[in-house]
Design an enzyme around this catalytic site. Structure first.
Site, PDB file in Angstrom:
ATOM      1  N   HIS A  99      -3.392   7.089   1.835  1.00  0.00           N
ATOM      2  CA  HIS A  99      -3.740   5.739   1.381  1.00  0.00           C
ATOM      3  C   HIS A  99      -5.128   5.414   1.930  1.00  0.00           C
ATOM      4  CE1 HIS A  99      -3.987   1.562   0.729  1.00  0.00           C
ATOM      5  NE2 HIS A  99      -3.768   1.235   1.989  1.00  0.00           N
ATOM      6  N   ASN A 106      -9.952  -0.707  -0.539  1.00  0.00           N
ATOM      7  CA  ASN A 106      -8.493  -0.585  -0.475  1.00  0.00           C
ATOM      8  C   ASN A 106      -7.891  -1.145  -1.758  1.00  0.00           C
ATOM      9  OD1 ASN A 106      -5.771  -0.746   0.044  1.00  0.00           O
ATOM     10  ND2 ASN A 106      -5.989  -1.669   2.079  1.00  0.00           N
ATOM     11  N   CYS A 149       0.818  -1.228   0.000  1.00  0.00           N
ATOM     12  CA  CYS A 149       0.000   0.000   0.000  1.00  0.00           C
ATOM     13  C   CYS A 149       0.847   1.272   0.000  1.00  0.00           C
ATOM     14  CB  CYS A 149      -0.960  -0.012   1.181  1.00  0.00           C
ATOM     15  SG  CYS A 149      -2.051  -1.430   1.147  1.00  0.00           S
TER      16      CYS A 149
HETATM   17  N1  COA Z   1     -18.241  -9.409   8.312  1.00  0.00           N
HETATM   18  C1  COA Z   1     -18.708  -9.700   9.521  1.00  0.00           C
HETATM   19  N2  COA Z   1     -17.913 -10.002  10.565  1.00  0.00           N
HETATM   20  C2  COA Z   1     -16.594  -9.997  10.342  1.00  0.00           C
HETATM   21  C3  COA Z   1     -16.033  -9.694   9.089  1.00  0.00           C
HETATM   22  C4  COA Z   1     -16.924  -9.393   8.051  1.00  0.00           C
HETATM   23  N3  COA Z   1     -16.488  -9.091   6.814  1.00  0.00           N
HETATM   24  N4  COA Z   1     -14.693  -9.761   9.181  1.00  0.00           N
HETATM   25  C5  COA Z   1     -14.407 -10.097  10.444  1.00  0.00           C
HETATM   26  N5  COA Z   1     -15.543 -10.240  11.144  1.00  0.00           N
HETATM   27  C6  COA Z   1     -15.711 -10.607  12.533  1.00  0.00           C
HETATM   28  C7  COA Z   1     -14.519 -11.300  13.109  1.00  0.00           C
HETATM   29  O1  COA Z   1     -14.544 -12.661  12.773  1.00  0.00           O
HETATM   30  C8  COA Z   1     -14.706 -11.064  14.587  1.00  0.00           C
HETATM   31  O2  COA Z   1     -15.611 -12.018  15.058  1.00  0.00           O
HETATM   32  P1  COA Z   1     -15.328 -12.795  16.444  1.00  0.00           P
HETATM   33  O3  COA Z   1     -15.272 -11.697  17.468  1.00  0.00           O
HETATM   34  O4  COA Z   1     -16.510 -13.679  16.546  1.00  0.00           O
HETATM   35  O5  COA Z   1     -14.030 -13.487  16.240  1.00  0.00           O
HETATM   36  C9  COA Z   1     -15.400  -9.708  14.642  1.00  0.00           C
HETATM   37  O6  COA Z   1     -15.867  -9.442  13.323  1.00  0.00           O
HETATM   38  C10 COA Z   1     -14.544  -8.573  15.104  1.00  0.00           C
HETATM   39  O7  COA Z   1     -13.328  -8.652  14.429  1.00  0.00           O
HETATM   40  P2  COA Z   1     -12.216  -7.584  14.693  1.00  0.00           P
HETATM   41  O8  COA Z   1     -10.964  -8.019  13.989  1.00  0.00           O
HETATM   42  O9  COA Z   1     -12.151  -7.230  16.126  1.00  0.00           O
HETATM   43  O10 COA Z   1     -12.847  -6.325  13.973  1.00  0.00           O
HETATM   44  P3  COA Z   1     -12.221  -4.906  13.865  1.00  0.00           P
HETATM   45  O11 COA Z   1     -13.089  -3.918  14.502  1.00  0.00           O
HETATM   46  O12 COA Z   1     -10.769  -4.918  14.226  1.00  0.00           O
HETATM   47  O13 COA Z   1     -12.309  -4.636  12.301  1.00  0.00           O
HETATM   48  C11 COA Z   1     -10.953  -4.734  10.344  1.00  0.00           C
HETATM   49  C12 COA Z   1     -11.681  -5.520  11.413  1.00  0.00           C
HETATM   50  C13 COA Z   1     -10.260  -5.680   9.401  1.00  0.00           C
HETATM   51  C14 COA Z   1     -11.957  -3.879   9.582  1.00  0.00           C
HETATM   52  C15 COA Z   1      -9.927  -3.808  11.034  1.00  0.00           C
HETATM   53  O14 COA Z   1      -9.098  -4.556  11.882  1.00  0.00           O
HETATM   54  C16 COA Z   1      -9.078  -3.075  10.056  1.00  0.00           C
HETATM   55  O15 COA Z   1      -9.550  -2.216   9.345  1.00  0.00           O
HETATM   56  N6  COA Z   1      -7.762  -3.367  10.013  1.00  0.00           N
HETATM   57  C17 COA Z   1      -6.907  -2.782   9.056  1.00  0.00           C
HETATM   58  C18 COA Z   1      -7.116  -3.456   7.775  1.00  0.00           C
HETATM   59  C19 COA Z   1      -6.471  -2.767   6.650  1.00  0.00           C
HETATM   60  O16 COA Z   1      -6.845  -1.660   6.354  1.00  0.00           O
HETATM   61  N7  COA Z   1      -5.505  -3.411   6.016  1.00  0.00           N
HETATM   62  C20 COA Z   1      -4.807  -2.900   4.946  1.00  0.00           C
HETATM   63  C21 COA Z   1      -3.938  -1.796   5.422  1.00  0.00           C
HETATM   64  S1  COA Z   1      -2.872  -1.293   4.214  1.00  0.00           S
END
Ligand code: COA
Length: 324
Positions: A251, A281, A114
């Site tokens: 980004h 993204n 990214c």
């Molecule tokens: N739909 C529904 N539930 C989902 C899901 C989806 N698409 N993806 C994950 N979950 C669930 C998980 O399984 C978890 O369930 P559990 O508690 O039963 O295990 C729950 O949602 C919470 O997951 P969590 O990881 O705590 O959510 P979060 O608030 O951290 O959000 C992201 C997840 C991925 C959106 C967040 O961590 C994020 O944005 N990270 C950065 C990702 C990114 O931008 N990457 C590229 C950077 S360059």
């Protein structure tokens, strides 16, 4: 006097097929509500089977060249950032070079996920500053849908495909922040975080292309901190006050990361270009796509000062300071 890389053309391309959050909910156990609340993403574009990264990059490049009033033959250099190349080798950049009818100079890829566009911009700007090239194309392009595991709800809702690019031309500047062009670019990496966001495959490990795998929380934790810190660093290094920045063009990973970065830095969301709702993204393509959207919408104007922070797999991160 100092040689500056002025942006003289911007181009972008998004594949026709749009997938909504409801479409994603038909594939994995997710919902529009969850995706919008956690990421701000509403739709993403997906390339079809026959559309490779070089095809999308070429379309964006043709637009940028037309925008600059140039042809492929005018280019001395192509630097292309991607983690979804046409082939393991040669570089996707050489396919773009051939498609643009560019018979001279050189074309190569950089892999910084990214942050890829910032890395590519830094390489091209360095070569322009050294007088090695006069006109350069800097591309960010991804067909992430081809390396996405559509059984993994943790990742598949987050990414999209697209291409964005800029044409840079060497111009004399005074060496002050009032100059037009790329004022500075900082790039960093810390390989100890590589396992937190990577592909499950690679030619020299398991002979596979692999799929995106990610420790979302760890990425989230670092993203806003790194982007805000490197943004402040580049401002301080160049003697520019935050108040002088017209737009933050970050980004586009997740609206919450954008908001947290803006808050840490102390810049209001009204000064942030956000396209994550429409593009998701797109990794290396996201910053130039946001730039292109910002110009198209009339928000970004000539003479304005832009701050472009990014963060991605590696971890890699960086920022660029540009006067349009
Ligand atoms: N739909 C529904 N539930 C989902 C899901 C989806 N698409 N993806 C994950 N979950 C669930 C998980 O399984 C978890 O369930 P559990 O508690 O039963 O295990 C729950 O949602 C919470 O997951 P969590 O990881 O705590 O959510 P979060 O608030 O951290 O959000 C992201 C997840 C991925 C959106 C967040 O961590 C994020 O944005 N990270 C950065 C990702 C990114 O931008 N990457 C590229 C950077 S360059």
């Amino acid at each position: 006097m100092t040689l500056r890389s002025r942006i003289i053309g911007i181009g972008s391309f998004l594949p026709e097929h749009i997938s909504t959050n409801d479409d994603m909910a038909k594939i994995v156990d997710t919902s529009d509500e969850w995706i919008v609340e956690r990421t701000g993403i509403r739709v993403r574009h997906f390339a079809d089977e026959n559309m490779s990264s070089s095809v999308m990059a070429t379309k964006a490049a043709q637009q940028a060249l037309a925008n600059a009033g140039l042809t492929g033959d005018d280019l001395d250099l192509i630097v292309l950032a991607t983690v979804s190349p046409d082939k393991t080798f040669p570089a996707t950049a050489v396919y773009v070079q051939a498609a643009l009818g560019m018979k001279r100079g050189c074309a190569f890829d950089v892999v910084a996920a990214c942050s890829g566009f910032l890395y590519a911009l830094r390489m091209a700007d360095n070569m322009i500053r050294l007088g090695q090239v006069k006109t350069a194309l800097v591309v960010g392009v991804e067909t992430l849908s081809k390396i996405t595991d559509f059984k993994d709800r943790n990742t598949c809702v987050l990414f999209g495909d697209g291409a964005g690019c800029v044409v840079l031309r060497a111009e004399e500047g005074k060496g002050t922040p009032a100059d037009r062009g790329v004022l500075d670019t900082l790039i960093y990496s810390d390989g100890s975080y590589a396992p937190d966001l990577c592909s499950t495959g690679g030619p020299s490990t398991n002979h596979e292309v692999g799929y995106i795998t990610m420790n979302g929380r760890e990425v989230f934790r670092h993203a806003a901190v790194n982007m805000a810190e490197v943004s402040q660093e580049i401002l301080d290094k160049n003697g520019v006050a935050l108040a002088d920045v017209d737009w933050l063009v970050p980004h586009q990973a997740n609206i919450r990361i954008l908001e947290a970065t803006a808050k840490r830095l102390g810049i209001p969301m009204e000064k942030v270009i956000s396209t994550v709702d429409l593009h998701a993204n797109t990794s290396a393509a996201s910053i130039p796509l946001a730039l292109a959207e910002g110009v198209k919408s009339g928000k970004l104007k000539e003479g304005q000062l832009l701050l472009l922070p990014g963060m991605g797999a590696g971890f890699t991160w960086g920022a660029s300071l540009i006067r349009l």
